[in-house]
Write a protein that holds these residues in place. Structure first.
Motif, PDB file in Angstrom:
ATOM      1  N   ASN A 227       0.798  -1.221   0.000  1.00 44.09           N
ATOM      2  CA  ASN A 227       0.000   0.000   0.000  1.00 44.09           C
ATOM      3  C   ASN A 227       0.833   1.274   0.000  1.00 44.09           C
ATOM      4  O   ASN A 227       0.280   2.363   0.131  1.00 44.09           O
ATOM      5  CB  ASN A 227      -0.920   0.013   1.229  1.00 44.09           C
ATOM      6  CG  ASN A 227      -1.881  -1.149   1.219  1.00 44.09           C
ATOM      7  OD1 ASN A 227      -2.502  -1.426   0.206  1.00 44.09           O
ATOM      8  ND2 ASN A 227      -1.990  -1.842   2.337  1.00 44.09           N
ATOM      9  N   GLU A 228       2.148   1.156  -0.105  1.00 43.66           N
ATOM     10  CA  GLU A 228       2.999   2.337  -0.082  1.00 43.66           C
ATOM     11  C   GLU A 228       4.005   2.265  -1.217  1.00 43.66           C
ATOM     12  O   GLU A 228       4.249   1.199  -1.776  1.00 43.66           O
ATOM     13  CB  GLU A 228       3.700   2.472   1.271  1.00 43.66           C
ATOM     14  CG  GLU A 228       4.469   1.234   1.684  1.00 43.66           C
ATOM     15  CD  GLU A 228       4.965   1.290   3.121  1.00 43.66           C
ATOM     16  OE1 GLU A 228       4.957   2.371   3.734  1.00 43.66           O
ATOM     17  OE2 GLU A 228       5.378   0.251   3.619  1.00 43.66           O
ATOM     18  N   HIS A 229       4.554   3.401  -1.568  1.00 44.79           N
ATOM     19  CA  HIS A 229       5.529   3.478  -2.647  1.00 44.79           C
ATOM     20  C   HIS A 229       6.945   3.502  -2.083  1.00 44.79           C
ATOM     21  O   HIS A 229       7.172   3.966  -0.969  1.00 44.79           O
ATOM     22  CB  HIS A 229       5.282   4.733  -3.497  1.00 44.79           C
ATOM     23  CG  HIS A 229       3.920   4.733  -4.107  1.00 44.79           C
ATOM     24  ND1 HIS A 229       2.948   5.620  -3.731  1.00 44.79           N
ATOM     25  CD2 HIS A 229       3.368   3.926  -5.042  1.00 44.79           C
ATOM     26  CE1 HIS A 229       1.844   5.374  -4.419  1.00 44.79           C
ATOM     27  NE2 HIS A 229       2.070   4.344  -5.212  1.00 44.79           N
ATOM     28  N   TRP A 230       7.871   2.977  -2.870  1.00 45.56           N
ATOM     29  CA  TRP A 230       9.313   3.015  -2.569  1.00 45.56           C
ATOM     30  C   TRP A 230       9.705   2.170  -1.363  1.00 45.56           C
ATOM     31  O   TRP A 230      10.780   2.371  -0.812  1.00 45.56           O
ATOM     32  CB  TRP A 230       9.809   4.455  -2.383  1.00 45.56           C
ATOM     33  CG  TRP A 230       9.425   5.373  -3.490  1.00 45.56           C
ATOM     34  CD1 TRP A 230       8.604   6.445  -3.402  1.00 45.56           C
ATOM     35  CD2 TRP A 230       9.827   5.306  -4.863  1.00 45.56           C
ATOM     36  NE1 TRP A 230       8.473   7.051  -4.632  1.00 45.56           N
ATOM     37  CE2 TRP A 230       9.215   6.368  -5.545  1.00 45.56           C
ATOM     38  CE3 TRP A 230      10.651   4.436  -5.588  1.00 45.56           C
ATOM     39  CZ2 TRP A 230       9.394   6.602  -6.900  1.00 45.56           C
ATOM     40  CZ3 TRP A 230      10.818   4.669  -6.944  1.00 45.56           C
ATOM     41  CH2 TRP A 230      10.207   5.735  -7.590  1.00 45.56           C
ATOM     42  N   ARG A 231       8.883   1.223  -0.950  1.00 47.20           N
ATOM     43  CA  ARG A 231       9.195   0.358   0.199  1.00 47.20           C
ATOM     44  C   ARG A 231       9.218  -1.100  -0.258  1.00 47.20           C
ATOM     45  O   ARG A 231       8.197  -1.789  -0.186  1.00 47.20           O
ATOM     46  CB  ARG A 231       8.170   0.539   1.314  1.00 47.20           C
ATOM     47  CG  ARG A 231       7.977   1.954   1.780  1.00 47.20           C
ATOM     48  CD  ARG A 231       9.054   2.371   2.744  1.00 47.20           C
ATOM     49  NE  ARG A 231       8.731   3.664   3.320  1.00 47.20           N
ATOM     50  CZ  ARG A 231       9.615   4.639   3.461  1.00 47.20           C
ATOM     51  NH1 ARG A 231      10.846   4.465   3.097  1.00 47.20           N
ATOM     52  NH2 ARG A 231       9.253   5.784   3.984  1.00 47.20           N
TER      53      ARG A 231
END
Length: 120
Positions: A14-18
């Motif tokens: 649900n998050e970007h760059w992780r």
């Protein structure tokens, strides 16, 4: 030995760059990550990275050129080469690199630095 569904695993992100680890082999980690926006310029002193497009489009920028990427395409960024990734719209990428590789390489950036080895 279980199969892995990329679509299922991507649905959990649900998050970007992780980046999230979805597999391991021979000291390497297979990670899934969603890109959106512009990442920081960085390099990895000791690790090569493979980026494989799963969905959407993104680009890998180098100081002297830009490589446009889409689903089913991959690029290997050699160790020591400064680069950043950019996605104008959300894109999903499979990353293959040595275990415990920090996504920001030589840069400490609280906005983008993800903990290493986080599993789905």
């Amino acid at each position: 030995m279980d199969k892995v569904s990329l679509a299922e695993k991507l649905g959990l992100i649900n998050e970007h760059w992780r980046p999230k680890v979805i597999g391991e082999l021979n000291g390497q980690e297979v990670k899934l990550v969603k890109f959106k926006g512009t990442f920081v310029w960085h390099h990895h002193d000791s690790e090569d990275e493979l980026f494989l497009g799963v969905s959407g489009t993104f680009r890998v920028e180098f100081r002297d050129r830009t490589v446009e990427m889409g689903p089913g395409e991959f690029i290997i960024v050699p160790r020591g080469v400064e680069h950043r990734t950019v996605a104008d719209e959300e894109a999903a990428i499979l990353v293959f690199e040595p275990a415990a590789t920090r996504n920001t390489g030589d840069i400490e950036d609280g906005e983008f630095t993800a903990p290493t080895g986080v599993r789905l």
